[in-house]
Design a protein around this motif. Structure first.
Motif, PDB file in Angstrom:
ATOM      1  N   ARG A 114       6.275 -12.279   0.358  1.00  0.00           N
ATOM      2  CA  ARG A 114       5.118 -13.166   0.127  1.00  0.00           C
ATOM      3  C   ARG A 114       5.564 -14.631   0.083  1.00  0.00           C
ATOM      4  O   ARG A 114       4.872 -15.498   0.622  1.00  0.00           O
ATOM      5  CB  ARG A 114       4.432 -12.742  -1.185  1.00  0.00           C
ATOM      6  CG  ARG A 114       3.165 -13.515  -1.518  1.00  0.00           C
ATOM      7  CD  ARG A 114       2.330 -12.748  -2.534  1.00  0.00           C
ATOM      8  NE  ARG A 114       1.998 -11.434  -2.042  1.00  0.00           N
ATOM      9  CZ  ARG A 114       2.223 -10.292  -2.682  1.00  0.00           C
ATOM     10  NH1 ARG A 114       2.744 -10.273  -3.899  1.00  0.00           N
ATOM     11  NH2 ARG A 114       1.928  -9.133  -2.114  1.00  0.00           N
TER      12      ARG A 114
ATOM     13  N   ARG B  64       8.912  -6.116   5.645  1.00  0.00           N
ATOM     14  CA  ARG B  64       7.892  -5.051   5.737  1.00  0.00           C
ATOM     15  C   ARG B  64       8.513  -3.713   6.165  1.00  0.00           C
ATOM     16  O   ARG B  64       8.192  -2.663   5.622  1.00  0.00           O
ATOM     17  CB  ARG B  64       6.804  -5.459   6.734  1.00  0.00           C
ATOM     18  CG  ARG B  64       5.740  -4.368   6.968  1.00  0.00           C
ATOM     19  CD  ARG B  64       4.721  -4.777   8.037  1.00  0.00           C
ATOM     20  NE  ARG B  64       3.794  -3.692   8.307  1.00  0.00           N
ATOM     21  CZ  ARG B  64       2.607  -3.550   7.699  1.00  0.00           C
ATOM     22  NH1 ARG B  64       2.198  -4.430   6.820  1.00  0.00           N
ATOM     23  NH2 ARG B  64       1.844  -2.509   7.980  1.00  0.00           N
TER      24      ARG B  64
ATOM     25  N   PRO C 126       2.330  -6.484   3.664  1.00  0.00           N
ATOM     26  CA  PRO C 126       3.524  -7.300   3.763  1.00  0.00           C
ATOM     27  C   PRO C 126       3.736  -7.726   5.213  1.00  0.00           C
ATOM     28  O   PRO C 126       3.507  -6.930   6.114  1.00  0.00           O
ATOM     29  CB  PRO C 126       4.641  -6.373   3.274  1.00  0.00           C
ATOM     30  CG  PRO C 126       4.116  -4.982   3.485  1.00  0.00           C
ATOM     31  CD  PRO C 126       2.640  -5.075   3.314  1.00  0.00           C
TER      32      PRO C 126
ATOM     33  N   PHE D 134       8.411  -7.290  -2.274  1.00  0.00           N
ATOM     34  CA  PHE D 134       7.064  -7.782  -1.925  1.00  0.00           C
ATOM     35  C   PHE D 134       6.943  -9.268  -2.262  1.00  0.00           C
ATOM     36  O   PHE D 134       6.360 -10.035  -1.492  1.00  0.00           O
ATOM     37  CB  PHE D 134       5.978  -6.985  -2.659  1.00  0.00           C
ATOM     38  CG  PHE D 134       5.582  -5.700  -1.971  1.00  0.00           C
ATOM     39  CD1 PHE D 134       4.906  -5.724  -0.755  1.00  0.00           C
ATOM     40  CD2 PHE D 134       5.880  -4.463  -2.531  1.00  0.00           C
ATOM     41  CE1 PHE D 134       4.531  -4.539  -0.112  1.00  0.00           C
ATOM     42  CE2 PHE D 134       5.519  -3.276  -1.896  1.00  0.00           C
ATOM     43  CZ  PHE D 134       4.849  -3.312  -0.692  1.00  0.00           C
TER      44      PHE D 134
ATOM     45  N   TYR E 147      -0.581  -2.040  -7.041  1.00  0.00           N
ATOM     46  CA  TYR E 147       0.368  -0.967  -6.680  1.00  0.00           C
ATOM     47  C   TYR E 147       1.621  -0.988  -7.558  1.00  0.00           C
ATOM     48  O   TYR E 147       1.981   0.015  -8.164  1.00  0.00           O
ATOM     49  CB  TYR E 147       0.778  -1.076  -5.201  1.00  0.00           C
ATOM     50  CG  TYR E 147      -0.283  -0.622  -4.222  1.00  0.00           C
ATOM     51  CD1 TYR E 147      -1.353  -1.452  -3.907  1.00  0.00           C
ATOM     52  CD2 TYR E 147      -0.227   0.618  -3.603  1.00  0.00           C
ATOM     53  CE1 TYR E 147      -2.329  -1.059  -3.010  1.00  0.00           C
ATOM     54  CE2 TYR E 147      -1.198   1.026  -2.690  1.00  0.00           C
ATOM     55  CZ  TYR E 147      -2.238   0.182  -2.402  1.00  0.00           C
ATOM     56  OH  TYR E 147      -3.206   0.580  -1.513  1.00  0.00           O
TER      57      TYR E 147
END
Ligand SMILES: Nc1ncnc2c1ncn2[C@@H]1O[C@H](COP(=O)(O)OP(=O)(O)O)[C@@H](O)[C@H]1O
Ligand SMILES: Cc1cn([C@H]2C[C@H](O)[C@@H](COP(=O)(O)OP(=O)(O)O)O2)c(=O)[nH]c1=O
Length: 213
Positions: free
Chosen positions: A79, A55, A45, A75, A109
């Motif tokens: 992104r 992050r 991230p 996330f 994940y």
């Protein structure tokens, strides 16, 4: 004049912690620059100021700070900012983008090991980033014992919030990555990460040779 806009190439590196992604992202970017390409090296991230701020939220704090769902949304938000501010502008000017982790990390994940499932992760990616996919994803693979040795050398001070999860979690991550590679053989290539960094870089270059023309 009047033709399609110049478009660069989007390459991502994936795999578990400690397989050598950061080392290889740097080496691959160097090798591509030496061939005369305009290259940006970035990571997730992070990779844009907003995504770097997210992050910190994601990687610091207690193991149970976020549920798998909240984590997947964070996330995807990081992104979206990274794609909009860093990746798309670079591709549009014709640069190559070498990115350490991308969507497949969320699929492995949060989608796989975290139990959210791949469809929800892809929906979030469609909303956040218009479903942008790499031209090629290089999945670095390494036997677990070698990975543990590399991590012990690198992380004497301890792993981050997600890296510190148990061995069963990391095996589920590895299984999910393997399934993605099987399902999308054109985009995703498995690359053996054993050997010297130079040997691994040569394998990676071979796995993107068809894009370099
Ligand atoms: N080919 C290699 N052989 C031995 N050690 C390596 C190799 N590539 C990277 N390392 C070392 O292993 C550790 C993990 O590598 P790193 O690039 O940080 O992995 P990742 O980004 O996948 O977590 C680092 O200490 C790095 O210097
Ligand atoms: C990009 C991304 C990373 N992650 C995790 C993987 C890592 O544990 C952590 C990123 O930490 P980082 O230090 O960048 O990874 P590495 O240890 O491989 O060098 O975030 C996800 O869970 N989902 C994602 O979508």
């Amino acid at each position: 004049m009047g033709g399609p806009a110049a478009r660069g190439r989007f390459i991502t590196l994936e795999g578990g912690e400690g397989v050598g992604k950061s080392t290889q992202a740097r080496a691959l970017a160097e090798a591509l620059r030496a061939r005369g390409h305009d290259v940006i090296e970035t990571r997730e991230p992070g990779g844009s100021p907003g995504a770097e701020a997210i992050r910190k939220l994601l990687l610091e704090g207690a193991d149970d700070r976020w549920s798998a769902r909240s984590e997947a949304l964070l996330f995807a938000a990081a992104r979206a900012d990274h794609v909009e501010r860093t990746i798309r502008p670079a591709l549009e000017r014709g640069a190559w983008v070498v990115c350490d982790r991308f969507l497949d990390s969320s699929l492995a994940y949060q989608g796989g090991a975290g139990g959210i499932g791949p469809n929800a992760i892809r929906r979030l990616h469609a909303i956040g980033s218009d479903g942008l996919l790499p031209d090629r994803t290089l999945l670095l693979t390494l036997p677990e014992v070698e990975t543990m040795e590399r991590l012990a050398r690198r992380d004497a001070a301890g792993a981050d919030r997600i890296g510190g999860k148990d061995a069963a979690f990391h095996r589920a991550v590895a299984d999910a990555f393997a399934r993605i590679a099987e399902a999308e053989p054109q985009r995703v290539r498995r690359v053996d990460a054993l050997g010297t960094p130079g040997e691994v870089t040569r394998r990676l270059l071979a796995a993107i040779a068809d894009l370099d023309r």
